[in-house]
Design a protein around this motif. Structure first.
Motif, PDB file in Angstrom:
ATOM      1  N   VAL A  94       0.815  -1.219   0.000  1.00  0.00           N
ATOM      2  CA  VAL A  94       0.000   0.000   0.000  1.00  0.00           C
ATOM      3  C   VAL A  94       0.851   1.273   0.000  1.00  0.00           C
ATOM      4  CG1 VAL A  94      -1.904  -1.168   1.176  1.00  0.00           C
ATOM      5  CG2 VAL A  94      -0.277   0.163   2.529  1.00  0.00           C
ATOM      6  N   LYS A  95       2.170   1.101   0.091  1.00  0.00           N
ATOM      7  CA  LYS A  95       3.049   2.278   0.129  1.00  0.00           C
ATOM      8  C   LYS A  95       4.215   2.053  -0.833  1.00  0.00           C
ATOM      9  CE  LYS A  95       4.325   5.403   3.662  1.00  0.00           C
ATOM     10  NZ  LYS A  95       5.231   5.889   4.475  1.00  0.00           N
ATOM     11  N   PRO A  96       3.917   2.039  -2.134  1.00  0.00           N
ATOM     12  CA  PRO A  96       4.962   1.752  -3.125  1.00  0.00           C
ATOM     13  C   PRO A  96       5.978   2.894  -3.184  1.00  0.00           C
ATOM     14  CG  PRO A  96       2.934   2.442  -4.204  1.00  0.00           C
ATOM     15  CD  PRO A  96       2.623   2.354  -2.736  1.00  0.00           C
ATOM     16  N   PRO A  97       7.111   2.704  -3.892  1.00  0.00           N
ATOM     17  CA  PRO A  97       8.082   3.793  -4.037  1.00  0.00           C
ATOM     18  C   PRO A  97       7.444   4.977  -4.767  1.00  0.00           C
ATOM     19  CG  PRO A  97       8.661   1.934  -5.443  1.00  0.00           C
ATOM     20  CD  PRO A  97       7.543   1.481  -4.562  1.00  0.00           C
ATOM     21  N   LYS A  98       7.951   6.152  -4.459  1.00  0.00           N
ATOM     22  CA  LYS A  98       7.392   7.383  -5.054  1.00  0.00           C
ATOM     23  C   LYS A  98       8.117   7.711  -6.350  1.00  0.00           C
ATOM     24  CE  LYS A  98       7.501   9.981  -1.039  1.00  0.00           C
ATOM     25  NZ  LYS A  98       7.640   9.112   0.144  1.00  0.00           N
ATOM     26  N   LYS A  99       7.491   8.558  -7.147  1.00  0.00           N
ATOM     27  CA  LYS A  99       8.044   8.907  -8.469  1.00  0.00           C
ATOM     28  C   LYS A  99       9.481   9.400  -8.381  1.00  0.00           C
ATOM     29  CE  LYS A  99       4.173   9.844 -11.536  1.00  0.00           C
ATOM     30  NZ  LYS A  99       2.925  10.133 -10.774  1.00  0.00           N
ATOM     31  N   GLU A 100       9.792  10.131  -7.308  1.00  0.00           N
ATOM     32  CA  GLU A 100      11.137  10.718  -7.211  1.00  0.00           C
ATOM     33  C   GLU A 100      12.186   9.718  -6.712  1.00  0.00           C
ATOM     34  OE1 GLU A 100       8.320  12.001  -6.034  1.00  0.00           O
ATOM     35  OE2 GLU A 100       8.439  12.251  -3.861  1.00  0.00           O
ATOM     36  N   ASP A 101      11.742   8.514  -6.271  1.00  0.00           N
ATOM     37  CA  ASP A 101      12.711   7.515  -5.790  1.00  0.00           C
ATOM     38  C   ASP A 101      13.482   6.904  -6.957  1.00  0.00           C
ATOM     39  OD1 ASP A 101      10.444   6.211  -3.234  1.00  0.00           O
ATOM     40  OD2 ASP A 101      11.817   7.914  -3.223  1.00  0.00           O
ATOM     41  N   ALA A 102      14.751   6.591  -6.692  1.00  0.00           N
ATOM     42  CA  ALA A 102      15.609   6.030  -7.735  1.00  0.00           C
ATOM     43  C   ALA A 102      15.078   4.706  -8.254  1.00  0.00           C
ATOM     44  CB  ALA A 102      17.025   5.846  -7.198  1.00  0.00           C
ATOM     45  N   SER A 103      14.446   3.918  -7.377  1.00  0.00           N
ATOM     46  CA  SER A 103      13.960   2.591  -7.775  1.00  0.00           C
ATOM     47  C   SER A 103      12.628   2.644  -8.494  1.00  0.00           C
ATOM     48  CB  SER A 103      13.820   1.695  -6.540  1.00  0.00           C
ATOM     49  OG  SER A 103      15.052   1.565  -5.891  1.00  0.00           O
ATOM     50  N   TYR A 104      12.044   3.827  -8.580  1.00  0.00           N
ATOM     51  CA  TYR A 104      10.688   3.924  -9.128  1.00  0.00           C
ATOM     52  C   TYR A 104      10.604   3.422 -10.557  1.00  0.00           C
ATOM     53  CZ  TYR A 104       6.172   5.674 -10.593  1.00  0.00           C
ATOM     54  OH  TYR A 104       4.889   5.755 -11.092  1.00  0.00           O
ATOM     55  N   LYS A 105      11.633   3.762 -11.357  1.00  0.00           N
ATOM     56  CA  LYS A 105      11.574   3.417 -12.784  1.00  0.00           C
ATOM     57  C   LYS A 105      11.431   1.908 -12.968  1.00  0.00           C
ATOM     58  CE  LYS A 105      14.008   4.305 -17.104  1.00  0.00           C
ATOM     59  NZ  LYS A 105      15.394   4.273 -17.562  1.00  0.00           N
ATOM     60  N   LEU A 106      12.316   1.155 -12.314  1.00  0.00           N
ATOM     61  CA  LEU A 106      12.270  -0.299 -12.430  1.00  0.00           C
ATOM     62  C   LEU A 106      10.967  -0.835 -11.868  1.00  0.00           C
ATOM     63  CD1 LEU A 106      13.623  -3.029 -13.070  1.00  0.00           C
ATOM     64  CD2 LEU A 106      14.604  -2.979 -10.768  1.00  0.00           C
TER      65      LEU A 106
END
Lengths: 461, 476
Positions: A329-341
């Motif tokens: 329910v709390k996925p990585p945010k757009k600005e996080d480095a891992s977000y793209k993957l």
């Protein structure tokens, strides 16, 4: 030996599956489409979630504080793991937690629900459990006091409901979903079934709804959810909203809306509602993690205290399951480095499911003698198959259902393991099966379904 | 249904804990004479300072990480030891390429069940047969115990023999399932041993009352008693169960917590074998173990198993069906169970440190068991049998004042609940009243763990001494 246990059936891992296991042990190639178990059929776990989980389990010196941690883990993952380690507290992932689950995680879930529905949600009303199954079991245990206590369940339904009601010595009252109208619900049907139940001396305590539907695959309309919530509100029946597939919605015109939101939108002040969610489905597919929760709404405080007591007797649910539920329910945010993957992985899974949902149903509908309602959501196609009177007779003689006969025949000929529709409940005279579309090779199975249906029809003409 | 381990006193302790935190964050003066709650109510080692074992956590992390981010990562040797990596590789194969996220077989991953069998063979000897199909991996022992009782209690005439005192999952489960509790007293004066005469007495009385007694629960090492039963006693129990056709539930979760050199854990399965009952198939035995206790203390992992011996196929199929309706237990917990049963090999690089971590925890538990036991026995009015095993002391309060007993009656609580609440308010120590476990009429006491730090336990014993004097004065 408990008689109710004897009576209990759970087809998802029942007769056909056991036969499939036997054949697999003998070397036959089996395509398991019986169970919503994504990672078993090639779906990959979400990398970010597994990395955070690993760093939460590793002692600090071996993980987040290891001098070489960044050789293996991205910075944002380490940062998130540190946050979680704080949330979990110095006891770490190895200690029993609060019996409702770690407070911080319940807060995350409350925020998720609030953002989703626009209505307040309270951590105190949330119980983290070993999968939604455990929560459902707990609530039914709390509600079913005598042999006359009954639960209304949809026909067709995911058989955990019938299994648990049976095990607990209660009674089930089926309300039919209308296959011709995309598995719609009608007030008349609900009232009629309730009336009959009452005249048979049954006390209907609860009603289960599954949205998106399993096995039906439809995403319920706001109107149908309103029908159910109003019905339960009127009759003082506790509504059990199984919403584990809430993030599996594929059809363009479909949208998931929660039972809670509908109830509050309609101002149903008296409706007692328990909603269930899980880490087993969605795009996350973490079945073996046993993560899930239930949210209680307007449940009598005494009943809630008894549910707490039930939860406390098994101490707590698995901590890593609780953790996975929070991550979901709390996925990585757009600005996080891992977000793209993260987004890429999610999109790949979603697009695969969506494509196979459409093509499988389309392919099944092309087969003469097979029809299938669109799978707007969830993970299943639930086609009907036309079988000859001879087949029906043969099934009768063998003391089994026509769809059991059909499913075993399908298994023997093609190696595909489905679940007979009778395992879920259906209208009288209907014959069919449930198949998942999780496997990447699902679409290749369409040919095999077609060939087998032709052969089966021939064999029993 | 009642479950005192997280009951009234604990709920009060949590409330006070919140008050203390609020007071401390505001810098306000406290109405309490203590700064913190010392939770001694529950066997939850890692919540009171015990560290997790390193190697199992490393293996678990590697199983959860996708291969490219874990076992196949180019830099992995910079962080993980080679034997953790090797074991993770083996386990990933055992998971069938599905990883730790898929539902497993409803009895649990076969490789892990094989590890349990290896453990059993090492423990009981290879002459005692094991079979992977008789092992069910479960969410802690609790889940398996509950499932088995569900299958055994057919109607409200069914009775289960339960020790007095007992760990309250048994009374709670039997009540919930609508069965009858048939209590048999343990002998406090004799180190909480059990006597066959008492078992026969209890059974006879139940049968005369029309109860259909179907099963017998044995907790060894004892909880809350801490007793470690002798070989003779365990053999007497298995023979008793065989004679009377009772399914024996052997709760053996504390089998690694035996502190004196002269005491040895002796499993019911080995006893059944030694008495020739396995050969003749004359006993139905369900043995339970868990990752929550021992020196692992992995409570929140929910790892555990049940081993069925002598059950017919029919019943096993029903139990499988029951397990299948919950799909499977948490794979993470299943894995921890296997790592508990089969650690690193002697020539593995982590072997020495792993053994040392385990021994350090064990010795510390042993030391604290003595500090608390001796300390409690030094309190006038208390008497406490030796904690030979498990994690608890279960002292009796021999001079409970009459006035306190009367006041408790007025408040509709047990005298030892009144006592435990008073102890909590005065000292911050949270114990569980003995009435939560069952005891002879007229006996009062409480259960305390000896898990918190040595300092906390030393404080606790002194505080209990002071409180007892005050309590007796107050109710003189």
């Amino acid at each position: 030996m408990s008689q109710s246990l004897r009576r209990m059936q759970y087809a998802v891992r029942g007769e056909v599956v056991m036969k499939a296991d036997q054949l697999a042990a003998q070397g036959k190639e089996i395509l398991y489409t019986n169970i919503g178990n994504p990672h078993q059929v090639g779906q990959s776990p979400i990398t970010y979630y597994r990395q955070v989980l690993a760093l939460c389990d590793l002692p600090a010196e071996c993980g987040v504080d290891h001098p070489n941690v960044y050789d293996m883990f991205p910075k944002d993952v380490v940062a998130r793991a540190r946050e979680y380690r704080k949330d979990i507290g110095p006891s770490g992932t190895g200690a029993y937690t609060h019996s409702q689950g770690i407070l911080a995680f319940r807060q995350h879930i409350a925020e998720y629900i609030q953002n989703r529905d626009g209505y307040k949600s309270y951590p105190g009303n949330i119980f983290l459990t070993n999968g939604a199954s455990t929560a459902i079991n707990m609530v039914l245990q709390g509600l079913l006091a005598s042999n006359n206590d009954a639960v209304m369940i949809p026909i067709p339904q995911y058989p955990i409901y019938s299994a648990l009601i049976s095990k607990l010595g209660g009674r089930q009252v089926g309300y039919e979903l209308d296959e011709d109208l995309n598995w719609a619900v009608s007030r008349e049907e609900l009232e009629s079934k309730l009336e009959t139940a009452k005249s048979n001396g049954l006390d209907v305590r609860a009603l289960a709804m599954i949205n998106p539907g399993n096995p039906s695959g439809n995403v319920m309309t706001h109107c149908d959810i309103q029908t159910l919530t109003e019905f339960c509100d009127t009759h003082g029946i506790v509504l059990l909203a199984d919403e584990v597939y809430q993030t599996n919605v594929y059809a363009e015109n479909s949208e998931f809306v929660s039972a809670k939101k509908v109830a509050l939108d309609c101002n149903l002040k008296n409706l007692q509602l328990v909603s269930f969610h899980s880490t087993s489905k969605g795009l996350i597919g973490e079945c073996g993690r046993r993560g899930g929760y239930m949210e209680l709404h307007h449940i009598d405080p005494y009943v809630q205290s008894q549910l707490y007591k039930l939860a406390s007797a098994e101490l707590c649910s698995g901590v890593v399951g609780q953790l996975m539920t929070s991550l979901m329910v709390k996925p990585p945010k757009k600005e996080d480095a891992s977000y793209k993957l993260f987004k890429q992985e999610n999109d790949n899974i979603y697009n695969g499911l969506k494509e196979r949902a459409e093509k499988l149903v389309h392919g099944l509908n092309q087969i003469p003698g097979i029809t299938c309602v669109p799978a707007e959501g969830a993970m299943y196609a639930f086609p009907t198959v036309q079988v000859t009177p001879k087949a029906i007779e043969a099934a009768k003689e063998q003391g089994t259902t026509p769809d059991n006969l059909y499913a075993l025949s399908l298994l023997e000929m093609t190696g595909i393991c489905v679940v007979p529709a009778s395992g879920f409940g259906q209208k009288k005279g209907r014959v069919g099966f449930r198949t998942t579309f999780l496997h990447p090779e699902t679409l290749k199975a369409i040919d095999l379904f077609a060939k087998h249906h032709e052969q089966f029809t021939k064999d029993y003409s | 249904m009642e479950y005192a381990v997280r009951g009234t006193v604990v709920i009060a302790a949590d409330r006070i804990n919140d008050e203390l935190k609020a007071e401390q964050s505001m810098g306000a003066e406290s109405k309490y004479k203590f700064q913190k709650i010392i939770y001694t109510n529950i066997g939850n080692p890692q919540s009171v300072g015990q560290q997790p074992l390193t190697w199992p956590r490393q293996v678990l992390a590697l199983i959860d990480l996708p291969d490219e981010e874990g076992i196949n990562h180019p830099n992995i040797q910079n962080i993980f030891p080679s034997d953790a990596i090797a074991r993770a590789r083996t386990i990933k194969i055992g998971l069938g390429g599905n990883g730790s996220g898929a539902y497993s077989h409803s009895k649990g991953i076969k490789m892990f069940r094989e590890d349990v069998c290896t453990f059993l063979q090492n423990r009981d000897g290879i002459d005692v047969p094991t079979d992977v199909e008789n092992i069910f991996l479960s969410n802690g022992a609790s889940a398996a115990i509950f499932n088995l009782l569900t299958s055994l209690i057919a109607d409200n005439k069914c009775g289960i023999m339960i020790p007095i005192p007992q760990y309250p999952i048994y009374s709670a489960s039997v009540e919930q399932l609508g069965g009858q509790k048939v209590g048999y007293y343990l002998d406090e004066k004799n180190k909480w041993n059990l006597s066959i005469d008492e078992l026969e007495r209890s059974l006879k009385e139940a049968l005369e009352n029309g109860t259909n007694v179907v099963a017998f629960v044995l907790i060894n090492p004892g909880n809350p008693t801490g007793a470690v039963l002798t070989k003779q006693t365990v053999q007497d129990v298995v023979k008793f169960c065989s004679k009377h056709n009772l399914v024996l539930l052997a709760d053996e979760v504390y089998q690694e917590n035996v502190y004196n050199e002269q005491d040895k854990f002796y499993s019911c399965k080995r006893a059944a074998y030694d008495c020739g009952l396995l050969e003749t198939n004359s006993i139905e035995l369900a043995s339970f173990h868990s990752t929550s206790k021992g020196v692992f203390g992995e409570c929140g992992r929910r790892g555990g198993y049940m081993e069925l011996t002598g059950f017919d196929e029919n019943i096993k199929n029903q139990l499988y069906k029951l397990a299948s309706a919950s799909l499977c237990s948490t794979v993470n917990g299943q894995c921890m169970t296997s790592l508990m049963c089969r650690g690193p090999s002697p020539d593995d690089v982590s072997y020495e440190s792993h053994e040392k971590e385990k021994l350090d925890i064990f010795n510390s538990l042993k030391k604290r068991s003595k500090i608390v036991n001796d300390g409690l026995n030094s309190i006038d009015g208390f008497s406490c049998q030796p904690a030979q095993g498990a994690m608890y002391c279960f002292p009796s309060i021999d001079n409970m004042p009459m006035k306190a007993i009367n006041e408790a009656a007025e408040q509709n609580i047990t005298p030892d609940t009144l006592y435990a609440l008073s102890l909590l308010e005065r000292t911050g120590i949270c114990v569980v009243p003995a009435s939560g476990f069952g005891q002879r009429p007229g006996r009062y006491g409480f259960r305390t763990t000896f898990l918190p730090s040595e300092d906390d336990m030393a404080y606790s014993v002194n505080a209990m001494k002071d409180h007892h004097k005050e309590f007796c004065q107050k109710y003189a």
